[in-house]
Design an enzyme around this catalytic site. Structure first.
Site, short mmCIF file in Angstrom:
data_model
loop_
_atom_site.label_atom_id
_atom_site.label_comp_id
_atom_site.label_asym_id
_atom_site.label_seq_id
_atom_site.Cartn_x
_atom_site.Cartn_y
_atom_site.Cartn_z
N GLU B 79 36.82 -7.77 45.72
CA GLU B 79 35.96 -8.34 46.76
C GLU B 79 36.62 -8.20 48.12
OE1 GLU B 79 37.77 -11.36 48.38
OE2 GLU B 79 36.14 -12.66 47.67
N CYS B 111 35.08 -12.69 41.35
CA CYS B 111 36.36 -12.58 40.66
C CYS B 111 36.29 -11.88 39.31
CB CYS B 111 36.98 -13.95 40.48
SG CYS B 111 37.40 -14.73 42.05
N THR B 152 44.80 -21.25 48.03
CA THR B 152 44.84 -20.53 46.75
C THR B 152 44.56 -19.03 46.87
OG1 THR B 152 42.53 -21.15 46.42
CG2 THR B 152 44.22 -22.53 45.35
N ARG B 200 32.56 -28.88 45.40
CA ARG B 200 32.63 -29.28 43.97
C ARG B 200 31.59 -28.57 43.11
NH1 ARG B 200 35.69 -33.02 42.16
NH2 ARG B 200 34.26 -33.79 40.59
N THR B 202 31.40 -25.52 42.87
CA THR B 202 32.07 -24.38 42.26
C THR B 202 32.63 -24.75 40.88
OG1 THR B 202 34.19 -24.94 43.29
CG2 THR B 202 32.79 -23.38 44.48
N HIS B 235 40.05 -17.44 33.75
CA HIS B 235 40.13 -17.25 35.20
C HIS B 235 40.83 -18.45 35.82
CE1 HIS B 235 39.47 -15.98 39.19
NE2 HIS B 235 38.69 -17.01 39.48
N ASN B 267 45.34 -17.65 43.34
CA ASN B 267 44.16 -17.01 42.76
C ASN B 267 44.06 -15.58 43.28
OD1 ASN B 267 41.68 -16.23 41.82
ND2 ASN B 267 40.51 -17.77 42.97
#
Lengths: 131, 345, 381
Positions: B79, B111, B152, B200, B202, B235, B267
């Site tokens: 990405e 991702c 992250t 939240r 997510t 993940h 991440n």
């Protein structure tokens, strides 16, 4: 349009392609056309070894326009494991970590970006060996 | 999904940049009291998702001895492509010296673009259209300064070379399942520098719903359960989510331990599950079974089962991921913003 | 030489920054002075060395513009570009036209305009001039390469860096007496060593400063000069040679072989030995290149150049004395014009100070393209 000139050089710039003399075995980087300058023999393109050691270096504080956001940066005079000598930028290394004689390996990095076109030029840089 | 002709991983390689920044350095700038992870990687000023992909591919090819002239596809999941329009794969082909008679495209699914690429290549290999293919997950993801993501969003990537099992693979891909739905938890519009997210949202409706559904569907379809797996990789957008989803699905912390890198490296987006897989393969033994479940915002999850073979010993990545972890140096916020190009010049 | 070539006039502007003048203006100013000193003869050719005027977008075809603004009639006009050897090659072109008998007088010069460009753009132009592929893709700058050579020299011969930098101190000491020098003040070794770093281990005092400049001389044959009744300085010999490029193709980066060959050819032509030379004008674009030039010329054995400089062997009053007019460090380095400053200064030394033989050494890059002249003698009408 320097992007075009540099596109033409991409293969040897990405992959350490040099010239080798078929008679005396001398190798050069960057590659060059024509006969061997040492013995006049026929030459061919070869992929050079990716490892070498640092013969000498400098830390560049006053940089040319294309590299001005990279300075200070380190440029090494490097001898590859087959004896070919070349200049290349070092990366993933802090100025205080550089030692003449240290083992290095080639990797691919961004060299610079053309401001107006945004075109990115990639090429070989050397870093301390990771193993 | 099961390939008609068995396919597997012929070689793999992973890479993370040398530089890390501690979450506490970021928190200090923005006056935050708690942080999601300990530290994260960030790319040097001369790195991008393409140079990271190059390192991962080169390690995969050199460690496995995969025949460069038989690679028929290279799909790069990311990405954070260096160019919005201009494929990364073509540079990789010429930089790695791969055959130019090759399929190449960039994949984007937040991702999970890298695991999507594994499935596409598995199909091509299984059908016999190509002999070898390389799937890459790589990112130098960006978090807006001060945003939650800044703690992250990290850099790293991994590559897996897929071939038919008959070529001799280090791990068979036994099966996979994908589950997707329209769930706007995270996005980045064209031309925008930083992604947006719905906080939240997510979590439960996005990450947890898709991964648990995908894994459960996979278990039902192929008759597996958590105890069948030596290791699992989920993940890892932070340290909490992968541990929680593992517990929800019945996995133990020991199972996810080798592949759980987010507390230290952050991440790595498209790289995350594949870097975790590489770290797990670095320690796996013949006969080990590994579960991998990716997650991509927008949203979806791919679940895989890998069965490690005897070839793992001779094909392990050289250098292994831990060699890159051992060489990291910690930098401060000012170096981080300089290298990430966050300063107006 | 088949005809005896002599120099009958020089004209210079002081090296520096000319904010209100363009490259053609400073060229015309210096050329007019040279022509006036020569008695304003009619010239058959105008040859001008300029390394970067075209690359930096300053002015192409400088020779045409200078000739036209000087009001000269039809004659050969040619702009020559080969870095620091540009001036030398312009002189050679002039000599060839005189020797062919096509012209009785020629005007040769060097011009460079540095101050109109960003320093980082000048650096880029210089490194592309040196070797685009090697320099551009490695990030190596001209000073960076000199720094690598310096470190190699220090490591190979076990010499302190101070001894290399001593050449810059000598330049500054001598430059005080040069009215055309960019810097006319002495500096201490301590000051030179502790100055800001350009490319480690080089400080700004190891690097000759670029500057705007224009220098011209008028050449003719000895017969013509005597016939016209004008003062002259004789050009006894010249030599040219090239070393391998890029420099990393060379077996020994510290051996300036082209300098050796060019000097040997020039001295042979002049019928002189190195020991006859009273003064050397060396192209010390960096302290290290000056040291390596001294070793290449043969006045110091390999590895002893820096020791010899720092022990005072080449100071004023000794034979040979080096860079009596300040060298590139104190006079400044207007790249393509520098060689003509060196030659003009040699004329001053011979005419005004009474130095008998001067060897002038100039080069592009790092011994890449070398031109050496031997001047001396001279006479009054």
């Amino acid at each position: 349009m320097p992007e075009i000139t540099e596109w033409r050089d991409r293969i040897w710039r990405y992959r350490l392609i040099g010239t080798k003399c078929k008679s005396c075995g001398s190798t050069y980087y960057p590659p060059r056309n024509g006969k061997c300058f040492r013995c006049g023999g026929e030459t061919e393109e070869v992929e050079l070894p990716r490892r070498g050691k640092l013969l000498s270096y400098t830390i560049v504080y006053q940089a040319p326009t294309l590299y001005k956001h990279s300075s200070p940066y380190i440029v090494g005079y490097i001898e590859l494991s087959n004896g070919t000598r070349l200049f290349a930028m070092l990366t993933d290394i802090e100025p205080g970590e550089v030692r003449v004689g240290m083992e290095l390996e080639a990797t691919l990095r961004r060299l610079y970006t053309y401001g107006d076109s945004g075109h990115i030029v990639y090429g070989v840089k050397f870093r301390p060996v990771v193993e | 999904m099961k390939a008609k002709n068995k396919v597997g991983i012929y070689g793999y390689g992973a890479y993370i940049p040398r530089y890390i920044i501690e979450n506490s350095s970021i928190a200090q700038v923005w006056g935050k009291l708690s942080t999601p992870i300990k530290s994260k990687t960030f790319p040097s000023y001369d790195e991008d998702s393409l140079t990271i992909a190059y390192e991962a591919c080169r390690i995969a090819i050199e460690s496995s001895g995969a025949p460069k002239d038989r690679v028929g596809a290279i799909y790069v999941g990311s990405e954070s492509k260096p160019y919005a329009v201009k494929p990364s794969g073509t540079v990789l082909i010429d930089a790695l010296g791969l055959s130019r008679r090759t399929l190449s495209a960039d994949f984007e699914f937040a991702c999970k673009a890298g695991t999507e690429a594994i499935q596409a290549i598995s199909g091509l290999v299984s059908s016999g259209m190509i002999d070898f293919g390389i799937a890459v997950g790589t990112d130098t993801s960006q978090g807006r300064p001060g945003d939650e993501l800044e703690y992250t969003a990290a850099a790293g990537g991994a590559a897996v070379i897929i071939s038919r099992a008959s070529e001799g693979v280090l791990a068979e891909i036994e099966a996979s399942t994908s589950y997707v739905s329209d769930t706007p938890d995270f996005w980045r519009r064209s031309g925008e520098k930083y992604p947006r997210h719905l906080y939240r949202f997510t979590g439960e409706p996005a990450y947890f719903h898709h991964i648990t559904t995908s894994v459960k569907m996979f278990f039902e379809e192929y008759g597996f359960s958590p105890k069948d797996f030596t290791y699992a990789i989920f993940h890892q957008p932070n340290s909490k989510f992968p541990q929680r989803v593992a517990r929800m699905l019945g996995f133990t912390i020991d199972q996810i331990k080798p592949g759980l890198l987010s507390p230290i490296i952050g991440n790595t987006y498209s790289g995350a599950t594949l870097v975790g897989l590489a770290a797990t393969l670095d320690v796996a033994k013949p006969g080990d079974r590994i579960l991998l479940a990716s997650f991509g915002s927008g949203a979806g999850s791919d679940t895989f089962s890998f069965l490690v073979t005897d070839l793992i010993e001779e094909r392990r990545a050289k250098p292994p991921l831990r060699a890159f972890l051992e060489r990291v140096v910690t930098k401060d916020y000012s170096t981080y913003v300089r290298y990430r190009g966050k300063l107006m010049l | 030489m088949s005809s005896e070539i002599v120099l009958v006039g020089y004209g210079l502007v002081r090296v520096g920054e000319y904010w209100n003048k363009d490259v053609v203006s400073i060229g015309v100013e210096a050329a007019a002075r040279a022509l006036e000193m020569a008695g304003n003869p009619s010239v058959g050719g105008v040859y001008i060395g300029s390394a970067l005027s075209s690359t930096l977008g300053i002015q192409g075809n400088v020779a045409v513009h200078v000739a036209d603004e000087l009001g000269l009639g039809d004659c050969v006009t040619e702009t020559v570009s080969s870095g620091g050897a540009s001036s030398g090659l312009a002189i050679l072109n002039g000599i060839h036209q005189l020797m062919s008998g096509e012209a009785d007088y020629v005007l040769v010069g060097g011009v460079e305009k540095i101050s109109d460009s960003l320093p980082s753009d000048v650096m880029e132009a210089v490194l592309i001039d040196l070797d685009r592929r090697v320099m551009k893709y490695s990030g190596l700058t001209e000073a960076g390469l000199a720094a690598i050579l310096t470190r190699l020299y220090i490591d190979k011969y076990g010499v302190d860096k101070e001894k290399v930098t001593a050449l810059s101190v000598l330049d500054h000491e001598n430059g005080v007496y040069n009215p055309y020098a960019m810097f006319r003040r002495a500096v201490s070794l301590e000051m030179a060593m502790s100055a800001p770093i350009v490319a480690d281990p080089l400080t700004i005092f190891d690097v000759a400063p670029y500057g705007d400049g224009a220098a011209f001389v008028v050449l003719t044959t000895k017969d013509k000069a005597v016939e016209a009744g004008i003062d002259y300085v004789e050009l006894f010999g010249y030599g040219v040679s090239r070393n391998r490029v890029p420099v990393n193709y060379r077996d020994d980066l510290l051996s300036f072989d082209a300098t050796s060959r060019a000097a040997s050819v020039a001295l042979d032509m002049a019928g002189l030995d190195l020991s006859d030379i009273d003064s050397l004008q060396i192209f010390d674009s960096f302290s290290i290149t000056g040291v390596l030039a001294l070793e290449g010329l043969g006045v110091s054995p390999h590895g002893s150049g820096a020791d010899d400089v720092s022990s005072g062997k080449f100071n004023k009053g000794n034979k040979p004395a080096v860079n009596l007019m300040g060298g590139l460090k104190a006079r400044g380095n207007p790249i393509g014009a520098t060689g003509l400053y060196q030659v003009s200064e040699a004329m001053m030394l011979i005419r005004d100070v009474g130095v008998k033989y001067v060897l002038v050494h100039m080069m592009s890059g790092f011994d890449d393209n070398v031109v050496v002249f031997v001047l001396g003698g001279g006479g009054h009408a």
